[in-house]
Structures are given as C-alpha cells and as structure tokens.
Design an enzyme around this catalytic site. Structure first.
Site, PDB file in Angstrom:
ATOM      1  N   ARG A  34     -12.054 -24.857  12.543  1.00 54.73           N
ATOM      2  CA  ARG A  34     -11.538 -23.649  13.058  1.00 54.73           C
ATOM      3  C   ARG A  34     -12.409 -22.492  13.501  1.00 54.73           C
ATOM      4  O   ARG A  34     -11.951 -22.011  14.458  1.00 54.73           O
ATOM      5  CB  ARG A  34     -10.185 -23.563  12.289  1.00 54.73           C
ATOM      6  N   ILE A  60      -4.661 -18.040  18.443  1.00 55.01           N
ATOM      7  CA  ILE A  60      -4.902 -19.364  18.031  1.00 55.01           C
ATOM      8  C   ILE A  60      -3.668 -19.663  17.125  1.00 55.01           C
ATOM      9  O   ILE A  60      -3.244 -18.725  16.197  1.00 55.01           O
ATOM     10  CB  ILE A  60      -6.117 -19.545  17.240  1.00 55.01           C
ATOM     11  N   SER A  61      -3.085 -20.876  17.376  1.00 60.46           N
ATOM     12  CA  SER A  61      -2.026 -21.072  16.519  1.00 60.46           C
ATOM     13  C   SER A  61      -2.399 -21.089  15.016  1.00 60.46           C
ATOM     14  O   SER A  61      -3.532 -21.570  14.587  1.00 60.46           O
ATOM     15  CB  SER A  61      -1.315 -22.542  16.891  1.00 60.46           C
ATOM     16  N   ALA A  62      -1.212 -21.004  13.967  1.00 59.75           N
ATOM     17  CA  ALA A  62      -1.510 -20.923  12.509  1.00 59.75           C
ATOM     18  C   ALA A  62      -1.618 -22.407  12.405  1.00 59.75           C
ATOM     19  O   ALA A  62      -1.259 -23.232  12.916  1.00 59.75           O
ATOM     20  CB  ALA A  62      -0.412 -20.744  11.798  1.00 59.75           C
TER      21      ALA A  62
END
Ligand code: SAH
Length: 214
Positions: A34, A60-62
C-alpha cells in the site's frame, strides 16, 4: 518504521474483527504494498486502517473497506472485473492479485492525473492484468463488457443503468449509494431481475458523472 510488520498486524486485526476471512483476500492484502500508492510524506501511515489523501481532493480507501468489498464480491481467479474510481490504483492491485493472470481488471478514473499516476505505479509493480481508462465510469466501459463483477469506489445517487447492462447474467455489483448517509449496496443480476442487498453504512467520496452527482 517496519511496514511489513505493520501490514501483518493490521491484517491480523481485520481477520479478528471479521472483515476478511478467505485465503484469497488475505493473501492479496498481504501481497500488495500500500505504501507504493500513497504520497511520500504519508508512507509511514501506509498500514493505518484509514483513508489517506492522494491529491485532487480524493482518498485511498481504508484497508478494511478494500478487504470487505473483495469478500462481498466473491472475486475468483479468471474473472473480468470493472472498477469505477481508480484513485491511486491500490484497490485495483488487490483485485488484480485475486483474479490473477487469467483475469482482468478494467479501471476507470475521471481525473487524468490520478489515472496516469495509478497506471505508472501498477506498471512498476508488474500488474499487467490491469487496464486504466480515463473517463466517466458511470457509463461503464462498453468495449470490454460484459463483466463478471463491477464495483464503484465513490458514492452515487443510484446504481447507474449502464453498469447493470454491462454486468453478466449471474454477475455481482457493489457500490456505495447516497450523498451524506451512504449504504453499501450489493446487486446481483439474475436474468431481468436485480436482487439488492444492503451491506451497511459507509463513507465514500462522491461519484461525479452523467449517471452520478453533477
Ligand atoms: N479505488 C481507490 C479509491 C479512490 S477514491 C483506492 O484504491 O483507494 C474514488 C475515486 O473515484 C476518485 O479518484 C475519484 O476521482 C473517482 N471518481 C469519481 N467519480 C468518477 C466517475 N464518474 N468515473 C470514474 N472515476 C470517478
């Protein structure tokens, strides 16, 4: 800073909390770095389970959301998947790990600068089974339709009709619906019918486009 250890810990936590359980999803989250998808100054937070700024007002998504969405979609090797909202490309990379070399991820992003950056990161990491397209994802991507799975990583007012059309019979679509109070909606296409399931409250950036918010 030990990112590998941080990653292992956050994934163990997501397993304990019940967000993820299948080996395919766990392995994919363990594999994708990530930190490669986020701005330099935020890299130390790569495995904090929260959305992070990626520029242009987007996030950015969790990690738990990417894991949960992958589980709900029941992604399998060899599938052709449409992602609406590439952002930095992290979620696309996780999906690409799951569908594998025989699968394909087509990802649409409306902001060209984000699409370009995501494409560069994905190429650098060797994700050759992801195609990034610049455009309005509320219209889907007809040239490569139909898709086994479609998911949207931004919240719209309703499920866009073109996305239902571009879904295979028996296919599944997952998307957040709503403006301020949003619900994650899972839709399954069975012939002329669409079976809808509410998967709970979520918070995403807005889906902007012809069949989204204006
Ligand atoms: N999938 C990303 C999350 C990105 S946030 C991740 O890996 O974390 C949602 C993205 O959807 C933003 O980059 C935003 O620009 C994009 N977006 C919003 N409306 C869109 C539309 N109509 N078509 C394509 N992308 C859209």
């Amino acid at each position: 800073m030990n990112l590998e250890e941080d990653k292992r810990k956050v994934i163990e936590k997501l397993i304990r909390e019940g967000y993820i359980k299948s080996k395919r999803v766990i392995d994919a989250l363990l594999k994708v770095p990530r930190e490669e998808f986020i701005p330099e100054h935020l890299k130390k937070y790569a495995y904090v389970d929260t959305p992070l700024e990626i520029g242009y007002g987007q996030t950015i998504s969790a990690i738990h959301m990417v894991g949960l969405m992958s589980e709900l979609l029941d992604l399998k090797p060899g599938m052709k998947v449409l992602e609406v909202g590439t952002g930095c490309g992290y979620h696309a990379a996780v999906t690409a790990e799951i569908v594998g070399k025989d699968g394909l991820v087509v990802s649409i992003e409306r902001i060209p600068e984000l699409a370009e950056r995501a494409e560069r990161t994905l190429r650098k990491l060797g994700y050759d089974n992801v195609i990034v397209v610049v455009g309005d994802g509320t219209l889907g991507y007809e040239p490569l339709a139909p898709y086994d799975r479609i998911y949207v990583t931004a919240a719209g007012p309703k499920i866009p009709e073109p996305l239902i059309k571009q879904l295979k019979d028996g296919g599944k679509l997952l998307m957040p619906v709503g403006r301020y109070l949003q619900k994650l909606i899972l839709a399954e296409k069975r012939g002329d019918q669409v079976i809808i399931k509410d998967c709970g409250p979520v918070a995403f950036v807005p889906l902007i486009g012809k069949e989204g918010f204006q």
